[in-house]
Motif scaffolding. Structure first.
Motif, mmCIF file in Angstrom:
data_model
loop_
_atom_site.group_PDB
_atom_site.id
_atom_site.type_symbol
_atom_site.label_atom_id
_atom_site.label_comp_id
_atom_site.label_asym_id
_atom_site.label_seq_id
_atom_site.Cartn_x
_atom_site.Cartn_y
_atom_site.Cartn_z
ATOM 1 N N ASN A 93 0.835 -1.201 0.000
ATOM 2 C CA ASN A 93 0.000 0.000 0.000
ATOM 3 C C ASN A 93 0.874 1.256 0.000
ATOM 4 O O ASN A 93 1.527 1.564 0.982
ATOM 5 C CB ASN A 93 -0.905 -0.023 1.237
ATOM 6 C CG ASN A 93 -1.930 1.093 1.217
ATOM 7 O OD1 ASN A 93 -2.254 1.639 0.166
ATOM 8 N ND2 ASN A 93 -2.437 1.441 2.379
ATOM 9 N N GLN A 94 0.908 1.956 -1.166
ATOM 10 C CA GLN A 94 1.672 3.194 -1.306
ATOM 11 C C GLN A 94 3.151 2.949 -0.987
ATOM 12 O O GLN A 94 3.745 3.598 -0.132
ATOM 13 C CB GLN A 94 1.093 4.291 -0.404
ATOM 14 C CG GLN A 94 -0.402 4.518 -0.560
ATOM 15 C CD GLN A 94 -0.788 5.151 -1.893
ATOM 16 O OE1 GLN A 94 -0.110 6.040 -2.407
ATOM 17 N NE2 GLN A 94 -1.894 4.694 -2.468
ATOM 18 N N VAL A 95 3.742 2.003 -1.700
ATOM 19 C CA VAL A 95 5.134 1.603 -1.460
ATOM 20 C C VAL A 95 6.026 1.822 -2.674
ATOM 21 O O VAL A 95 7.060 2.491 -2.590
ATOM 22 C CB VAL A 95 5.206 0.110 -1.041
ATOM 23 C CG1 VAL A 95 6.651 -0.365 -0.966
ATOM 24 C CG2 VAL A 95 4.517 -0.103 0.292
ATOM 25 N N ILE A 96 5.644 1.257 -3.830
ATOM 26 C CA ILE A 96 6.616 1.151 -4.923
ATOM 27 C C ILE A 96 6.949 2.486 -5.578
ATOM 28 O O ILE A 96 7.970 2.584 -6.278
ATOM 29 C CB ILE A 96 6.157 0.142 -5.986
ATOM 30 C CG1 ILE A 96 4.866 0.592 -6.667
ATOM 31 C CG2 ILE A 96 5.986 -1.241 -5.372
ATOM 32 C CD1 ILE A 96 4.493 -0.295 -7.865
ATOM 33 N N GLU A 97 6.143 3.511 -5.350
ATOM 34 C CA GLU A 97 6.482 4.827 -5.897
ATOM 35 C C GLU A 97 7.735 5.409 -5.253
ATOM 36 O O GLU A 97 8.316 6.384 -5.741
ATOM 37 C CB GLU A 97 5.309 5.801 -5.745
ATOM 38 C CG GLU A 97 4.968 6.188 -4.322
ATOM 39 C CD GLU A 97 3.979 5.237 -3.670
ATOM 40 O OE1 GLU A 97 3.408 5.617 -2.637
ATOM 41 O OE2 GLU A 97 3.771 4.115 -4.202
ATOM 42 N N HIS A 98 8.187 4.812 -4.146
ATOM 43 C CA HIS A 98 9.388 5.261 -3.446
ATOM 44 C C HIS A 98 10.641 4.533 -3.926
ATOM 45 O O HIS A 98 11.719 4.743 -3.371
ATOM 46 C CB HIS A 98 9.227 5.048 -1.940
ATOM 47 C CG HIS A 98 8.059 5.776 -1.351
ATOM 48 N ND1 HIS A 98 8.075 7.126 -1.086
ATOM 49 C CD2 HIS A 98 6.824 5.342 -0.983
ATOM 50 C CE1 HIS A 98 6.913 7.491 -0.569
ATOM 51 N NE2 HIS A 98 6.133 6.429 -0.509
ATOM 52 N N ILE A 99 10.505 3.666 -4.950
ATOM 53 C CA ILE A 99 11.606 2.812 -5.387
ATOM 54 C C ILE A 99 11.891 3.062 -6.867
ATOM 55 O O ILE A 99 10.966 3.097 -7.680
ATOM 56 C CB ILE A 99 11.241 1.329 -5.172
ATOM 57 C CG1 ILE A 99 10.830 1.085 -3.717
ATOM 58 C CG2 ILE A 99 12.414 0.420 -5.558
ATOM 59 C CD1 ILE A 99 10.259 -0.297 -3.469
ATOM 60 N N PRO A 100 13.169 3.212 -7.262
ATOM 61 C CA PRO A 100 13.501 3.369 -8.681
ATOM 62 C C PRO A 100 13.023 2.176 -9.504
ATOM 63 O O PRO A 100 12.949 1.043 -9.003
ATOM 64 C CB PRO A 100 15.037 3.464 -8.686
ATOM 65 C CG PRO A 100 15.388 3.978 -7.321
ATOM 66 C CD PRO A 100 14.357 3.367 -6.398
ATOM 67 N N PHE A 101 12.719 2.412 -10.773
ATOM 68 C CA PHE A 101 12.109 1.412 -11.640
ATOM 69 C C PHE A 101 12.892 0.100 -11.673
ATOM 70 O O PHE A 101 12.331 -0.976 -11.425
ATOM 71 C CB PHE A 101 11.969 1.980 -13.062
ATOM 72 C CG PHE A 101 11.452 0.985 -14.061
ATOM 73 C CD1 PHE A 101 10.099 0.718 -14.165
ATOM 74 C CD2 PHE A 101 12.334 0.304 -14.900
ATOM 75 C CE1 PHE A 101 9.615 -0.207 -15.082
ATOM 76 C CE2 PHE A 101 11.852 -0.620 -15.827
ATOM 77 C CZ PHE A 101 10.502 -0.876 -15.913
ATOM 78 N N ASP A 102 14.180 0.145 -12.006
ATOM 79 C CA ASP A 102 14.970 -1.085 -12.129
ATOM 80 C C ASP A 102 15.030 -1.840 -10.808
ATOM 81 O O ASP A 102 14.912 -3.071 -10.774
ATOM 82 C CB ASP A 102 16.382 -0.771 -12.616
ATOM 83 C CG ASP A 102 16.417 -0.373 -14.081
ATOM 84 O OD1 ASP A 102 15.462 -0.710 -14.808
ATOM 85 O OD2 ASP A 102 17.390 0.282 -14.503
ATOM 86 N N ASP A 103 15.227 -1.110 -9.715
ATOM 87 C CA ASP A 103 15.287 -1.744 -8.397
ATOM 88 C C ASP A 103 13.955 -2.393 -8.053
ATOM 89 O O ASP A 103 13.907 -3.481 -7.462
ATOM 90 C CB ASP A 103 15.653 -0.723 -7.323
ATOM 91 C CG ASP A 103 17.080 -0.204 -7.464
ATOM 92 O OD1 ASP A 103 17.882 -0.883 -8.132
ATOM 93 O OD2 ASP A 103 17.381 0.872 -6.901
ATOM 94 N N CYS A 104 12.874 -1.734 -8.420
ATOM 95 C CA CYS A 104 11.545 -2.257 -8.123
ATOM 96 C C CYS A 104 11.293 -3.546 -8.896
ATOM 97 O O CYS A 104 10.740 -4.515 -8.355
ATOM 98 C CB CYS A 104 10.479 -1.222 -8.460
ATOM 99 S SG CYS A 104 8.811 -1.713 -7.978
ATOM 100 N N MET A 105 11.686 -3.591 -10.156
ATOM 101 C CA MET A 105 11.488 -4.793 -10.954
ATOM 102 C C MET A 105 12.251 -5.978 -10.363
ATOM 103 O O MET A 105 11.724 -7.098 -10.275
ATOM 104 C CB MET A 105 11.921 -4.545 -12.400
ATOM 105 C CG MET A 105 10.944 -3.691 -13.185
ATOM 106 S SD MET A 105 9.316 -4.487 -13.304
ATOM 107 C CE MET A 105 8.491 -3.406 -14.449
ATOM 108 N N LYS A 106 13.483 -5.740 -9.941
ATOM 109 C CA LYS A 106 14.273 -6.811 -9.325
ATOM 110 C C LYS A 106 13.628 -7.259 -8.012
ATOM 111 O O LYS A 106 13.544 -8.456 -7.723
ATOM 112 C CB LYS A 106 15.695 -6.318 -9.070
ATOM 113 C CG LYS A 106 16.496 -6.065 -10.328
ATOM 114 C CD LYS A 106 17.873 -5.487 -9.993
ATOM 115 C CE LYS A 106 18.643 -5.156 -11.261
ATOM 116 N NZ LYS A 106 19.950 -4.530 -10.958
#
Length: 212
Positions: A97-110
């Motif tokens: 809940n309202q988490v992944i917007e705080h993470i860069p795209f490549d890091d989030c995918m991994k």
């Protein structure tokens, strides 16, 4: 680059299936999550739960079924990272809940690829993010580093092998009751291609492996 190119293709597929932002239904996302958690049972991972772990009480998750993950040094959590989770641990529902917007795209995918390894076949990942097409919602937090659209949520799920069960939008505030104000909001949204809903919800389901 290969991952991003595939992600762009998924975005295009999402547009064909779901249309534009205001074609998405307006829902109560927490009612959807609560229903799934209560009806399916199983283990729940609250990813980025925060110190107060509000989802535990909000969704009435039993102690023995609830597991928390966060990096906040002021909190007491079951896990501080995915690396802390035992390799044989599996969850049936993951709240983000309202988490992944705080993470860069490549890091989030991994991270999401790693996270998917801890989800049972047929299990769910439930994601909410600020709606970047809302006039102010996304830009109100300095920690927001990746503007996830609903097309990007679709691509994220597809890239980790999940089926997209639902994409929707929601708002903490209802539209004005006054018809003139409602018309004004609609006109502004039409002219500037913005949306009055401040958040997006995505629900992905892990495909059950039928191979033996």
């Amino acid at each position: 680059m290969k991952l991003y190119n595939q992600h762009v293709k998924w975005r295009g597929e999402c547009g064909q299936k779901f249309g534009a932002i205001r074609d998405l239904p307006v829902v109560s996302p927490h009612a959807i999550a609560s229903e799934l958690i209560s009806s399916k049972g199983g283990y729940v991972l609250d990813f980025g739960c925060g110190v107060h772990k509000v989802n535990k009480d909000g969704y009435r998750i039993p102690d023995e079924h609830y597991f928390s993950l966060d990096t906040d040094p002021d909190g007491d959590f079951d896990y501080n990272s995915l690396d802390d989770i035992p390799g044989n641990k599996q969850f049936d529902f993951v709240i983000m809940n309202q988490v992944i917007e705080h993470i860069p795209f490549d890091d989030c995918m991994k991270m999401m690829t790693h996270l998917s390894e801890f989800v049972n076949g047929g299990g769910y990942i439930f994601i909410t993010v600020p709606n970047v097409q809302h006039p102010v919602r996304y830009w109100g937090d300095l920690d927001h580093v990746t503007p996830w659209t609903f097309e990007d949520i679709y691509g994220l799920f597809k890239n980790i092998g999940f089926e997209v069960e639902q994409l929707a939008r929601f708002n903490k505030h209802s539209l004005p009751l006054n018809p003139i104000k409602r018309l004004l909001v609609k006109t502004v949204c039409d002219v500037f291609r913005v949306d009055w809903c401040d958040s997006i919800m995505g629900l992905g389901k892990k495909v059950v492996d039928t191979k033996y």
